[in-house]
Design a protein around this motif. Sequence first.
Motif, PDB file in Angstrom:
ATOM      1  N   SER A   1     -50.194 -38.390  29.451  1.00 36.51           N
ATOM      2  CA  SER A   1     -49.190 -37.461  28.924  1.00 36.51           C
ATOM      3  C   SER A   1     -49.842 -36.206  28.353  1.00 36.51           C
ATOM      4  O   SER A   1     -49.306 -35.099  28.476  1.00 36.51           O
ATOM      5  CB  SER A   1     -48.331 -38.144  27.858  1.00 36.51           C
ATOM      6  OG  SER A   1     -49.124 -38.610  26.786  1.00 36.51           O
ATOM      7  N   SER A   2     -51.023 -36.354  27.755  1.00 38.68           N
ATOM      8  CA  SER A   2     -51.746 -35.194  27.227  1.00 38.68           C
ATOM      9  C   SER A   2     -52.129 -34.239  28.352  1.00 38.68           C
ATOM     10  O   SER A   2     -51.959 -33.010  28.240  1.00 38.68           O
ATOM     11  CB  SER A   2     -53.000 -35.666  26.484  1.00 38.68           C
ATOM     12  OG  SER A   2     -53.774 -34.567  26.083  1.00 38.68           O
TER      13      SER A   2
ATOM     14  N   ARG B   1     -51.145 -42.106  26.499  1.00 43.56           N
ATOM     15  CA  ARG B   1     -51.625 -40.987  25.697  1.00 43.56           C
ATOM     16  C   ARG B   1     -52.498 -40.041  26.521  1.00 43.56           C
ATOM     17  O   ARG B   1     -52.340 -38.818  26.444  1.00 43.56           O
ATOM     18  CB  ARG B   1     -52.403 -41.511  24.486  1.00 43.56           C
ATOM     19  CG  ARG B   1     -52.879 -40.398  23.572  1.00 43.56           C
ATOM     20  CD  ARG B   1     -53.379 -40.919  22.235  1.00 43.56           C
ATOM     21  NE  ARG B   1     -53.735 -39.803  21.359  1.00 43.56           N
ATOM     22  CZ  ARG B   1     -54.076 -39.918  20.091  1.00 43.56           C
ATOM     23  NH1 ARG B   1     -54.078 -41.108  19.519  1.00 43.56           N
ATOM     24  NH2 ARG B   1     -54.394 -38.852  19.371  1.00 43.56           N
TER      25      ARG B   1
ATOM     26  N   TYR C   1     -42.786 -39.869  24.817  1.00 39.25           N
ATOM     27  CA  TYR C   1     -43.732 -40.923  25.192  1.00 39.25           C
ATOM     28  C   TYR C   1     -45.122 -40.645  24.602  1.00 39.25           C
ATOM     29  O   TYR C   1     -45.820 -41.565  24.161  1.00 39.25           O
ATOM     30  CB  TYR C   1     -43.825 -41.048  26.714  1.00 39.25           C
ATOM     31  CG  TYR C   1     -42.547 -41.477  27.380  1.00 39.25           C
ATOM     32  CD1 TYR C   1     -41.743 -42.471  26.818  1.00 39.25           C
ATOM     33  CD2 TYR C   1     -42.114 -40.899  28.576  1.00 39.25           C
ATOM     34  CE1 TYR C   1     -40.558 -42.869  27.423  1.00 39.25           C
ATOM     35  CE2 TYR C   1     -40.928 -41.281  29.182  1.00 39.25           C
ATOM     36  CZ  TYR C   1     -40.157 -42.266  28.603  1.00 39.25           C
ATOM     37  OH  TYR C   1     -38.977 -42.647  29.200  1.00 39.25           O
ATOM     38  N   HIS C   2     -45.502 -39.366  24.578  1.00 39.58           N
ATOM     39  CA  HIS C   2     -46.802 -38.981  24.001  1.00 39.58           C
ATOM     40  C   HIS C   2     -46.816 -39.277  22.499  1.00 39.58           C
ATOM     41  O   HIS C   2     -47.787 -39.843  21.971  1.00 39.58           O
ATOM     42  CB  HIS C   2     -47.042 -37.487  24.268  1.00 39.58           C
ATOM     43  CG  HIS C   2     -48.397 -37.012  23.824  1.00 39.58           C
ATOM     44  ND1 HIS C   2     -49.569 -37.571  24.275  1.00 39.58           N
ATOM     45  CD2 HIS C   2     -48.757 -36.020  22.953  1.00 39.58           C
ATOM     46  CE1 HIS C   2     -50.597 -36.954  23.716  1.00 39.58           C
ATOM     47  NE2 HIS C   2     -50.122 -36.007  22.898  1.00 39.58           N
TER      48      HIS C   2
ATOM     49  N   HIS D   1     -50.321 -48.126  25.915  1.00 35.57           N
ATOM     50  CA  HIS D   1     -50.199 -46.918  25.092  1.00 35.57           C
ATOM     51  C   HIS D   1     -51.388 -45.975  25.243  1.00 35.57           C
ATOM     52  O   HIS D   1     -51.216 -44.755  25.273  1.00 35.57           O
ATOM     53  CB  HIS D   1     -50.030 -47.318  23.629  1.00 35.57           C
ATOM     54  CG  HIS D   1     -48.845 -48.210  23.396  1.00 35.57           C
ATOM     55  ND1 HIS D   1     -47.554 -47.750  23.489  1.00 35.57           N
ATOM     56  CD2 HIS D   1     -48.764 -49.538  23.092  1.00 35.57           C
ATOM     57  CE1 HIS D   1     -46.722 -48.750  23.246  1.00 35.57           C
ATOM     58  NE2 HIS D   1     -47.430 -49.839  23.004  1.00 35.57           N
ATOM     59  N   SER D   2     -52.599 -46.514  25.336  1.00 39.84           N
ATOM     60  CA  SER D   2     -53.764 -45.637  25.475  1.00 39.84           C
ATOM     61  C   SER D   2     -53.711 -44.878  26.794  1.00 39.84           C
ATOM     62  O   SER D   2     -54.084 -43.693  26.871  1.00 39.84           O
ATOM     63  CB  SER D   2     -55.060 -46.453  25.383  1.00 39.84           C
ATOM     64  OG  SER D   2     -55.110 -47.443  26.404  1.00 39.84           O
TER      65      SER D   2
ATOM     66  N   SER E   1     -47.145 -43.005  21.780  1.00 40.52           N
ATOM     67  CA  SER E   1     -48.512 -43.516  21.944  1.00 40.52           C
ATOM     68  C   SER E   1     -49.381 -43.159  20.730  1.00 40.52           C
ATOM     69  O   SER E   1     -50.230 -43.944  20.311  1.00 40.52           O
ATOM     70  CB  SER E   1     -49.141 -42.954  23.227  1.00 40.52           C
ATOM     71  OG  SER E   1     -49.327 -41.549  23.143  1.00 40.52           O
ATOM     72  N   ILE E   2     -49.157 -41.988  20.151  1.00 42.41           N
ATOM     73  CA  ILE E   2     -49.904 -41.583  18.953  1.00 42.41           C
ATOM     74  C   ILE E   2     -49.474 -42.438  17.762  1.00 42.41           C
ATOM     75  O   ILE E   2     -50.304 -42.849  16.943  1.00 42.41           O
ATOM     76  CB  ILE E   2     -49.677 -40.078  18.665  1.00 42.41           C
ATOM     77  CG1 ILE E   2     -50.283 -39.238  19.798  1.00 42.41           C
ATOM     78  CG2 ILE E   2     -50.297 -39.675  17.330  1.00 42.41           C
ATOM     79  CD1 ILE E   2     -49.924 -37.766  19.723  1.00 42.41           C
TER      80      ILE E   2
ATOM     81  N   ALA F   1     -48.202 -37.954  14.879  1.00 45.68           N
ATOM     82  CA  ALA F   1     -47.018 -38.453  15.596  1.00 45.68           C
ATOM     83  C   ALA F   1     -45.764 -37.735  15.130  1.00 45.68           C
ATOM     84  O   ALA F   1     -44.917 -37.335  15.950  1.00 45.68           O
ATOM     85  CB  ALA F   1     -46.881 -39.961  15.378  1.00 45.68           C
TER      86      ALA F   1
ATOM     87  N   ASP G   1     -51.186 -45.615  17.707  1.00 49.55           N
ATOM     88  CA  ASP G   1     -52.567 -45.492  17.235  1.00 49.55           C
ATOM     89  C   ASP G   1     -52.653 -45.239  15.729  1.00 49.55           C
ATOM     90  O   ASP G   1     -53.724 -44.959  15.195  1.00 49.55           O
ATOM     91  CB  ASP G   1     -53.278 -44.349  17.978  1.00 49.55           C
ATOM     92  CG  ASP G   1     -53.625 -44.721  19.416  1.00 49.55           C
ATOM     93  OD1 ASP G   1     -53.668 -45.931  19.711  1.00 49.55           O
ATOM     94  OD2 ASP G   1     -53.856 -43.813  20.226  1.00 49.55           O
TER      95      ASP G   1
ATOM     96  N   LYS H   1     -45.566 -34.390  16.762  1.00 50.67           N
ATOM     97  CA  LYS H   1     -45.206 -34.455  18.186  1.00 50.67           C
ATOM     98  C   LYS H   1     -43.738 -34.830  18.379  1.00 50.67           C
ATOM     99  O   LYS H   1     -43.072 -34.325  19.285  1.00 50.67           O
ATOM    100  CB  LYS H   1     -46.110 -35.461  18.901  1.00 50.67           C
ATOM    101  CG  LYS H   1     -47.599 -35.079  18.912  1.00 50.67           C
ATOM    102  CD  LYS H   1     -47.830 -33.744  19.598  1.00 50.67           C
ATOM    103  CE  LYS H   1     -49.315 -33.429  19.765  1.00 50.67           C
ATOM    104  NZ  LYS H   1     -49.998 -33.160  18.489  1.00 50.67           N
TER     105      LYS H   1
END
Length: 565
Positions: A23-24, A20, A48-49, A16-17, A52-53, A62, A56, A65
Motif C-alpha cells: 500500500s505504501s 503495509r 488498509y494502509h 498486515h506487513s 496495517s500501521i 495510524a 504495528d 493516516k
Amino acid sequence: MNVIDHVRDMAAAGLHSNVRILSSLLLTMSNNNPELLSPTQKYQLLVYHADSIFHDKEYRNAACKYSMALQQKKVLSKTSKVRTSTGGAASNIQAQSLPSEIEVKYKIAECYTILKLDKDAIAVLDGIPSRQRTPKINMMLANLYRKAGQERSAVTSYKEVLRHCPLALDAIIGLLSLSVKGAEVASMTMDVIQSIPNLDWLSVWIKAYAFIHAGDNQRAINTICSLEKKSLLRDNVDLLVSLADVYFRAGDTKNAILKFEQAQMLDPYLIKGMDVYGYLMAREGHLEDVEVLGGRLFNISDQHAEPWVISGCHSFYSKRYSRALYLGAKAIQLNSNSVQALLLKGAALRNMGRVQEAIIHFREAMRLAPCRLDCYEGLIDCYLASNGIREAMGMANNIYKTLGANAQTLTILATVCLEDPVTQEKAKTLLDKALAQRPDYTKAVVKKAELLSREQKHEEGIALLRNALANQSDCVLHRMLGDFLVAVNDYQEAMDQYSIALSLDPNDQKSLEGMQKMEKEESPTDATVELDGDDMEGSGEDGDLEGSDSEAAQWADQEQWFGMQ
C-alpha cells in the motif's frame, strides 16, 4: 480483479506487513501520478494502509493516516454525487463495499485513547451523529465520559449500549458504578431474561453488583455467595474475584486471600484482581510469595498494571520506597484507572515525605473508587502526617455519615480522635461500638490496644488481644500481646508471642526489637557480648544503608527519565 482487491484480500487474511509495504508503494505511485487510482481506490488503500500501521502499534502514525483517509472520503463524496446520476446501481454497490467512514472514526478514537488523548477521542466520537453510533462506539464514549467526570453523558451512552445489547454486562457495571439504581438497570434486561432460558441468575447478579457499588459489602457478599453456590455458576472465576474483592473491602483479609487463591487455582493465567491479592499478601508479610506471584504475572503479560503493582508492593513492604514509587508510576502509565497503583504510589510518596503529592494520588483513587475505604484511609494518614487534624476529622466524619456506622467507619473516625487529647474518650466509645459489631476486626483491636497501652491498662489489653487471637493469627496482634506481657513481667510468654509474630512475618522489625531487648535484659553478661557484636554488625548495616540510598537514587533517576514524578 484489480490491485486494490489483492490488498483487501491480504488485509482480510491478516497479512498486515505485506499490506503495509504494498500500500505504501501504491500510494507513492498515486501521488506521482493521480490518474493511476480512482478516488474510491485511493480511499480504500489509505484505510488498509492505516490498518496495517495500527496493527504495528504505531498509533500516532495510524491516526494521521486514518485522518488522510477521511479527507479522501470527502473528495469521494463530492465526486460520487456527480457519478450517481450516470453510474446508477453499480455506483451504489461499489459505495456499499467501501470501508465505513464511521469505522474509520472509531479507529482514530481508539488510537487517541491508547495515546491517552481522551479529549481528542471524545471530540472524534461526538462528531458521529447519535443515530449512527454503534454499540461499541457508545461503549467507548461511555467509558471516556466517565473517566472525564461527565457522568450524565456516560449514563446516556451506557443505556444506549444496553438498548441494543441488553446482555452487555460491563455496561451494566458501568451504570451501577454511576449510582443508577439496580432496579432501573434490571428493568432494561427484563425482556431478555424472560425470553431466554437459564438466565434467571442475571437479576441476582445485577443486585450483587448494585450492593457492591453502593458500598453495602455484607449484602454484596451474601448475594454473590448465593450465586456462587448455584451449581451452574459454581467455580466461576469472575464471581470468585468479585467475592474476594468485596471481602477485602469489608476488611476480611482471611476470606479475601482464600477466594483469590481459589480463583487463581481455577485459572493460572488470571490477572484481574491479582494486584489486590499481592497487596494483601505483602501486607501480611509473605514477601517471598509476593515475589513469585509478580514474576509469574510478568511472564503472562507485562502490559497490564497488575504485575507492576505486585512488584511495587514487594518493594514497599521491603521499605524500598523509591523503587515502589517507580513501579507504581509504571503501573499508572499502563492503566490510569488502576486504583491499587494510585494507592501504591500515594503510599510511597507519603513515606518519602512528599505528602502533598501523595494527597493528589489518594484523591484520584477516591474519585475512581468512592466505596473503597482504603482510599480515604490513605488520605487521612496524609492529613495526620502534615498535622491537618481538622481536615482528617472532616474526612472521617464525612465517611461515617456517607457509608454508615459500621466497624470500619467507626475505626477510621476513632483513629483520628486518638490524635487529639480532647477526643480520647470519644475514640474509646467508637472503638467499643466497632468491636461490638465485629470483635475480630483487626484494625479496631489494634487501635483499642494502643489506647489501653497509653492508659497503662495492661491486663485489659492482654484480655482484649487474647480474645481477638482466639479465632485468628495476626503478626501485629501477637507482637502487641508480647509488648503487654513484657509490661506485666511475663517474659517467657512474651518471648513466645514475639516468636509467633516473627514466624508470621520474618520482616517485622518491632517484634525483632522486642525480642532482642528482652534477651539483653535477661542476661547482662551476654548482652555486653551481643552489644559488641551489634556494633560490628552496625558497620555492615551502614554499608547496606548506603547501598539502599544509591539504589533509591537509581530508581529516582529512572523515575525522572520516564517522566513519572
